[in-house]
Write an enzyme that holds these catalytic residues in place. Sequence first.
Site, short mmCIF file in Angstrom:
data_model
loop_
_atom_site.label_atom_id
_atom_site.label_comp_id
_atom_site.label_asym_id
_atom_site.label_seq_id
_atom_site.Cartn_x
_atom_site.Cartn_y
_atom_site.Cartn_z
N CYS A 6 0.86 -1.18 0.00
CA CYS A 6 0.00 0.00 0.00
C CYS A 6 0.90 1.24 0.00
O CYS A 6 2.07 1.14 -0.39
CB CYS A 6 -0.99 -0.03 1.17
SG CYS A 6 -0.22 -0.04 2.81
N ASN A 49 2.23 1.44 4.40
CA ASN A 49 2.52 0.16 5.09
C ASN A 49 2.20 0.24 6.59
O ASN A 49 2.85 -0.40 7.41
CB ASN A 49 3.97 -0.30 4.86
CG ASN A 49 4.25 -1.75 5.28
OD1 ASN A 49 5.35 -2.09 5.66
ND2 ASN A 49 3.26 -2.61 5.22
N CYS A 90 -1.49 0.70 7.36
CA CYS A 90 -2.93 0.41 7.46
C CYS A 90 -3.32 -0.82 6.65
O CYS A 90 -3.52 -1.91 7.19
CB CYS A 90 -3.76 1.62 7.02
SG CYS A 90 -3.65 3.02 8.15
N ARG A 91 -3.45 -0.65 5.33
CA ARG A 91 -4.05 -1.72 4.52
C ARG A 91 -3.15 -2.94 4.34
O ARG A 91 -3.59 -4.08 4.53
CB ARG A 91 -4.45 -1.17 3.14
CG ARG A 91 -5.57 -0.16 3.19
CD ARG A 91 -5.69 0.60 1.91
NE ARG A 91 -4.51 1.47 1.70
CZ ARG A 91 -4.26 2.15 0.62
NH1 ARG A 91 -5.10 2.08 -0.41
NH2 ARG A 91 -3.19 2.91 0.54
N SER A 92 -1.89 -2.72 3.93
CA SER A 92 -1.07 -3.90 3.62
C SER A 92 -0.69 -4.71 4.86
O SER A 92 -0.67 -5.95 4.80
CB SER A 92 0.15 -3.55 2.76
OG SER A 92 1.03 -2.67 3.42
N ASP A 150 -8.17 3.97 1.10
CA ASP A 150 -7.18 4.17 2.16
C ASP A 150 -7.85 4.66 3.44
O ASP A 150 -8.31 5.81 3.51
CB ASP A 150 -6.13 5.19 1.68
CG ASP A 150 -4.91 5.20 2.58
OD1 ASP A 150 -5.04 4.77 3.75
OD2 ASP A 150 -3.85 5.64 2.12
P1 4NP Z 1 -1.80 2.80 4.08
O1 4NP Z 1 -2.37 4.18 4.64
O2 4NP Z 1 -1.22 3.09 2.71
O3 4NP Z 1 -2.99 1.90 4.00
O4 4NP Z 1 -0.75 2.35 5.08
C1 4NP Z 1 -1.58 5.34 4.73
C2 4NP Z 1 -0.93 5.63 5.90
C3 4NP Z 1 -0.19 6.79 6.02
C4 4NP Z 1 -0.10 7.65 4.94
C5 4NP Z 1 -0.74 7.35 3.76
C6 4NP Z 1 -1.47 6.20 3.66
N1 4NP Z 1 0.63 8.87 5.07
O5 4NP Z 1 0.58 9.68 4.13
O6 4NP Z 1 1.28 9.09 6.08
#
Ligand code: 4NP
Length: 150
Positions: A9, A12, A14-16, A124
């Site tokens: 994702c 790294n 939340c989703r993955s 997301d």
């Molecule tokens: P993820 O979510 O891609 O599902 O881990 C996010 C977590 C943090 C950020 C973006 C997406 N960020 O911009 O900090």
Amino acid sequence: MAQSILFVCLGNICRSPSAEAVLRHLAQARGLDLTIDSAGTGDWHVGEPPYGPMQAAAAARGYDLSGLRARQVSPQDFHSFDLVIAMDASNMSNLRRIQPQGARAILRLFIDFAPHSGQSEVPDPYFTRDFDAALDLVEEAAQGLLAQLQ
Ligand code: 4NP
């Protein structure tokens, strides 16, 4: 059958990592020996555990994300894994940019394993704040993926 799977994702956190924990849980329940990992296309959270609200939502469903740590995906991952799975179209285009020619990994979109979800990607939850909706999709796609692997 693919033996090693990398979920990717953006952050790294939340989703993955959720996909990693959910698939590991399902594979263990079925006695399947899979190598499962996750990574982010971005480097902002490298070394950090998954995001607190994501951990809490996952824990409520029995998934422990606390031991996971974020890392950034690298071109080498396309040589190390059989399957690299992106959470959304933006992850996919970033992955295509670093995918080495001739590397063995197959690149897929996670939502393709949940064809009845009505979604085109896993939104997301860091931005939508709907951690349960993300987990619903992750669980559905993980079951679909496992059905294809078996
Ligand atoms: P993820 O979510 O891609 O599902 O881990 C996010 C977590 C943090 C950020 C973006 C997406 N960020 O911009 O900090």
